[in-house]
Design an enzyme around this catalytic site. Structure first.
Site, PDB file in Angstrom:
ATOM      1  N   PHE A 130      -8.766  10.830  -6.371  1.00 48.17           N
ATOM      2  CA  PHE A 130      -9.789  10.139  -6.094  1.00 48.17           C
ATOM      3  C   PHE A 130     -10.013  10.241  -4.623  1.00 48.17           C
ATOM      4  CE2 PHE A 130     -11.248   5.590  -4.212  1.00 48.17           C
ATOM      5  CZ  PHE A 130     -11.544   4.813  -5.683  1.00 48.17           C
ATOM      6  N   ASP A 200      -0.062   8.939  -4.135  1.00 43.99           N
ATOM      7  CA  ASP A 200      -1.300   7.739  -3.853  1.00 43.99           C
ATOM      8  C   ASP A 200      -0.647   6.590  -5.119  1.00 43.99           C
ATOM      9  OD1 ASP A 200      -3.342   5.188  -4.219  1.00 43.99           O
ATOM     10  OD2 ASP A 200      -5.013   6.944  -3.615  1.00 43.99           O
ATOM     11  N   TYR A 225      -6.212  -4.372  -4.794  1.00 45.50           N
ATOM     12  CA  TYR A 225      -6.425  -5.442  -5.488  1.00 45.50           C
ATOM     13  C   TYR A 225      -7.218  -4.858  -7.074  1.00 45.50           C
ATOM     14  CZ  TYR A 225      -9.023  -1.367  -3.678  1.00 45.50           C
ATOM     15  OH  TYR A 225      -9.422   0.088  -2.783  1.00 45.50           O
ATOM     16  N   LYS A 226      -5.791  -3.729  -7.612  1.00 45.09           N
ATOM     17  CA  LYS A 226      -6.467  -3.262  -8.946  1.00 45.09           C
ATOM     18  C   LYS A 226      -5.230  -3.751  -9.576  1.00 45.09           C
ATOM     19  CE  LYS A 226      -8.305   1.386  -6.860  1.00 45.09           C
ATOM     20  NZ  LYS A 226      -9.866   0.918  -6.977  1.00 45.09           N
ATOM     21  N   ARG A 374     -14.580   3.921 -18.686  1.00 41.79           N
ATOM     22  CA  ARG A 374     -13.046   3.934 -18.105  1.00 41.79           C
ATOM     23  C   ARG A 374     -12.796   2.097 -18.822  1.00 41.79           C
ATOM     24  NH1 ARG A 374     -10.994   4.760 -12.553  1.00 41.79           N
ATOM     25  NH2 ARG A 374     -12.635   2.682 -12.198  1.00 41.79           N
TER      26      ARG A 374
END
Length: 402
Positions: A130, A200, A225-226, A374
């Protein structure tokens, strides 16, 4: 689709929704779209506003600063860490939610990892990481005068240059394609090379069993928050195993990480245990939101969450094969579901236009340049009926853009 030829597909979607006991959780979430973007930002539970009002009106407004001590606010970074631990395969006392961003938490972990190997010059990062991971790794390398290797062949470079590697940073799920990386095998390869493994977990936590303790992971971070659903910019978590907690030397040394924070001493004396990973005063309301989001995930358990997510993903591919099979030629993710995380990716022309067209039809996904869409299958607020409807919207969107 694997259903009776005489059964209407919409009826079959409803049957699957009703047959899975986890479908009942979808009613708990506040969203007016088919939310297939949980790998970016999950929706809130509908009861969140009541929980925040309870804390604001019943604790903050009434007790003010006393609530830090009387209502457990001061301990929340550690108690939420312990609460999160079963979803990560960690033991109590190994996870802290210090209230920092994912970026600052990763910075803290990477510097600490390099300091554990002061005689090694190389910081290894997977090229497909990322962007934040790449940016932070570059900053850490410049700060500590280390060589940064952004690797196109991570496993090969780890084998070939292992004795030079201080720390190796990667992720269990590719943020673009959803492809999985084996945590235990990669961590073992890091240890064989004498390197510190840093993970990560942002695109895996809450949807994929991780088994951090069993895999002997050294350091790990992840956002809240995902799939964890803690809200926009929810604080990140930090994992440090017991064997390293007395050894890690974090660069961010705020007063909440002090062994005796209320002595207000002039020099930093690091706390023992996982509290060493704390920094400054945490954002209380953000912690409350994350704490509230974790309850249904823990109620279900990580293995059932994984089972449900896999089932939804496979059903999406079934529905797509039925409606518009040519789109499956653009599948950018592994076809084997065990090799995927919680999302998959399709290559389509003009992916951003497809994303916009889907949103107009009430379906939330996201595009990644140049040509990826996605689709995430968060297990508690996505249903089989929604998946069936989403594939119809996708078919219509692609056709409308031709």
């Amino acid at each position: 689709m694997t259903t009776d030829a005489h059964v209407d597909p919409g009826t079959e979607a409803r049957r699957r929704t009703e047959a899975d006991p986890l479908s009942r959780y979808a009613r708990e979430y506040a969203t007016d779209v088919i939310h297939l973007n949980g790998n970016s930002l999950g929706p809130p539970r509908a009861s969140l506003t009541g929980e925040l009002d309870r804390v604001v009106s019943g604790q903050w407004a009434r007790k003010h600063v006393r609530a830090w001590f009387e209502d457990g606010w001061l301990d929340l970074p550690r108690t939420i860490g312990d609460k999160l631990s079963p979803l990560l395969g960690a033991h109590p006392g190994q996870v802290v939610v210090a209230g920092e961003t994912t970026s600052t938490t990763l910075f803290n972990a990477l510097v600490a990892a390099c300091r554990l190997r002061p005689d090694r010059a190389l910081l290894l990062v997977e090229a497909g990481a990322f962007p934040t991971d790449l940016y932070i790794a570059d900053s850490v390398a410049r700060l500590l005068d280390r060589e940064l290797l952004i690797s196109q062949g991570f496993d090969d470079d780890l084998r070939e240059r292992g004795p030079e590697v201080a720390a190796a940073l990667t992720a269990p799920v590719d943020f673009r394609t959803g492809e999985r990386r084996d945590i235990a095998a990669t961590t073992a390869a890091c240890h064989a090379a004498g390197a510190i493994s840093v993970w990560d977990l942002s695109h895996a936590a809450g949807v994929l069993p991780l088994d951090l303790a069993a895999a002997r992971v050294d350091l790990a971070i992840g956002c809240g928050y995902k799939y964890l659903g803690g809200g926009p910019g929810a604080p990140a978590f930090l994992y440090v195993p017991d064997r390293l907690q007395s050894l890690v030397d974090f660069p961010l040394t705020g007063w909440h990480g002090h062994a005796r924070p209320f002595e207000m001493g002039p020099t930093f004396d690091p706390a023992t245990g996982i509290d060493r990973g704390r920094t400054g005063t945490p954002p209380l309301l953000s912690l409350i939101a994350l704490d509230h989001a974790l309850d249904p995930l823990l109620d279900v358990g990580i293995h059932e969450l994984r089972r449900r997510s896999l089932d939804l993903g496979e059903y999406f591919l079934e529905c797509l094969a039925y409606r518009r099979p040519e789109l499956l030629r653009g599948l950018a993710s592994p076809r084997d579901p065990e090799r995927r995380g919680g999302h998959l990716a399709l290559r389509v022309p003009d992916a951003e236009a497809v994303e916009s067209a889907l949103l107009e039809r009430g379906v939330l996904v996201d595009a990644r340049p140049p040509d990826l869409v996605r689709i995430a299958f968060a297990p508690l607020y996505v249903t089989h009926e929604q998946v069936w409807r989403a594939t119809g919207a996708l078919s219509d969107s692609v056709e409308g853009l031709r």
